[in-house]
Design a protein around this motif. Sequence first.
Motif, PDB file in Angstrom:
ATOM      1  N   ALA A  24      -8.522  -4.570  11.754  1.00  0.00           N
ATOM      2  CA  ALA A  24      -9.135  -5.237  13.691  1.00  0.00           C
ATOM      3  C   ALA A  24      -9.692  -6.444  13.715  1.00  0.00           C
ATOM      4  O   ALA A  24      -9.150  -7.931  15.024  1.00  0.00           O
ATOM      5  N   HIS A  25     -10.914  -6.703  13.135  1.00  0.00           N
ATOM      6  CA  HIS A  25     -11.394  -8.083  13.242  1.00  0.00           C
ATOM      7  C   HIS A  25      -9.964  -9.229  12.503  1.00  0.00           C
ATOM      8  O   HIS A  25     -10.275 -10.262  13.491  1.00  0.00           O
ATOM      9  N   ALA A  26      -9.502  -9.234  11.733  1.00  0.00           N
ATOM     10  CA  ALA A  26      -8.742 -10.369  11.683  1.00  0.00           C
ATOM     11  C   ALA A  26      -7.604 -10.511  12.419  1.00  0.00           C
ATOM     12  O   ALA A  26      -6.739 -11.264  12.466  1.00  0.00           O
ATOM     13  N   ASN A  30       0.709   8.065   9.669  1.00  0.00           N
ATOM     14  CA  ASN A  30       1.348   7.570   7.805  1.00  0.00           C
ATOM     15  C   ASN A  30       1.521   6.540   7.373  1.00  0.00           C
ATOM     16  O   ASN A  30       2.667   6.653   7.549  1.00  0.00           O
ATOM     17  N   ILE A  31       1.388   6.023   6.307  1.00  0.00           N
ATOM     18  CA  ILE A  31       1.346   5.084   5.994  1.00  0.00           C
ATOM     19  C   ILE A  31       2.276   3.790   6.973  1.00  0.00           C
ATOM     20  O   ILE A  31       2.033   3.742   8.470  1.00  0.00           O
ATOM     21  N   THR A  50      -1.889   2.449   5.391  1.00  0.00           N
ATOM     22  CA  THR A  50      -2.413   3.755   6.317  1.00  0.00           C
ATOM     23  C   THR A  50      -3.332   3.252   7.628  1.00  0.00           C
ATOM     24  O   THR A  50      -3.624   3.768   8.683  1.00  0.00           O
ATOM     25  N   THR A  51      -4.528   2.247   7.503  1.00  0.00           N
ATOM     26  CA  THR A  51      -5.019   1.271   8.647  1.00  0.00           C
ATOM     27  C   THR A  51      -4.538   0.653   9.648  1.00  0.00           C
ATOM     28  O   THR A  51      -4.240   0.379  10.650  1.00  0.00           O
ATOM     29  N   TYR A  52      -3.955  -0.847   8.550  1.00  0.00           N
ATOM     30  CA  TYR A  52      -2.476  -1.681   9.276  1.00  0.00           C
ATOM     31  C   TYR A  52      -1.517  -1.113  10.158  1.00  0.00           C
ATOM     32  O   TYR A  52      -1.861  -1.608  11.352  1.00  0.00           O
ATOM     33  N   GLY A 110     -14.077   4.879   3.203  1.00  0.00           N
ATOM     34  CA  GLY A 110     -12.898   4.203   2.300  1.00  0.00           C
ATOM     35  C   GLY A 110     -11.643   3.357   3.183  1.00  0.00           C
ATOM     36  O   GLY A 110     -10.522   1.982   3.654  1.00  0.00           O
ATOM     37  N   LEU A 111     -10.662   4.623   4.338  1.00  0.00           N
ATOM     38  CA  LEU A 111     -10.197   3.852   5.408  1.00  0.00           C
ATOM     39  C   LEU A 111     -10.799   3.186   6.464  1.00  0.00           C
ATOM     40  O   LEU A 111     -10.189   1.950   6.865  1.00  0.00           O
TER      41      LEU A 111
END
Length: 351
Positions: A196-198, A294-295, A164-166, A187-188
């Motif tokens: 974002a850091h990676a 969305n995912i 969802t975040t990637y 959680g998200l």
Amino acid sequence: MSNAKAYSAASATSPLASDTIERRDLTEQDVQIEILFCGVCHSDLHMVRNEWSVAPTVYPIVPGHEIVGRITQVGSAVTKFKPGDLAGVGCMVDSDGTCPQCKAGLEQFCPNMTLTYNSPDKHLDGVTYGGYSDSIVVDQRFVLRVPSNLDLAGVAPLLCAGITTYSPLRHHGVTKGKKVGVVGLGGLGHMGVKFAHALGAHVIVFTTSPDKKEDALRLGADEVVVSRNLDEMQQHVNSFDFILDTVAANHDINAYLNLLRLDGNITLVGAPPKPLEVAAFSLIMGRRNLSGSNIGGIAETQEMLDFCGEHNITADVEVIPIQQVNEAYDRLLKSDVKYRFSIDMASLKSE
């Protein structure tokens, strides 16, 4: 057909309790997975309590769409997996495969998508049952390879919170040199910070809680802004390339729109219960963009898992036995977890 141990809810007011459910026999394209860990998503709670009118709950319900396990059996035409492989299953277990979205690798937007639970089951009379169970049978097209170097309890939430975040970070071109904001550290949000850091971005976390600063920095943030502090917010006006908004409560979206640079984007992945008020000038004056996500599709979810394997990324989890899942739901409502619950499904064996 075979029986599987599970935890289900019989009604919107019933606690989750031990149950026995039916799993289908394998078709030639199916794999059977022994479930080792299943994450607890906030949507599990909403569905169990029938809180989403757009998706009425069919009871009994067996939730769980953050599934990690080991393949125990494969159908005769399965080529992607073999018994013994680590595998994951996320929010969907089927789609029509023929619509423009499926052909573009965007199965999450298929109008005929089958969700992992509480979705009409074309194989059995009833609805699909999810991962609060000791096993599941899934078409190989919707099964993911899990990197062997990662902690499996922490991998489980990647199948929902992770993708969802990637997905929006990748879609909007977050990379080295970009200035990225993450609104909320739950959680998200904690997964958004790690990704974002990676990806090499300069990451700033926005939170209403000053006591979250230390943890945000530990997770990979470069800076932390207390969003109630107007002076701190003002320092970042017109400067962000991208902002990931993970907050599910009502909040002032315009405060974050005004932080975007020209053509910047803010993407919603949290789902506030009431519509957000958007001031037209917050968009117009900087040609700014407000979007949602969305995912992700199956290919992108696999990409995410591989990325996690390369960068040693997992969710921060509190591992619980299935017998504590009702308590976990109560704690989830109070945001009393860092940052996701992961159920050790070996605990089902004692039922």
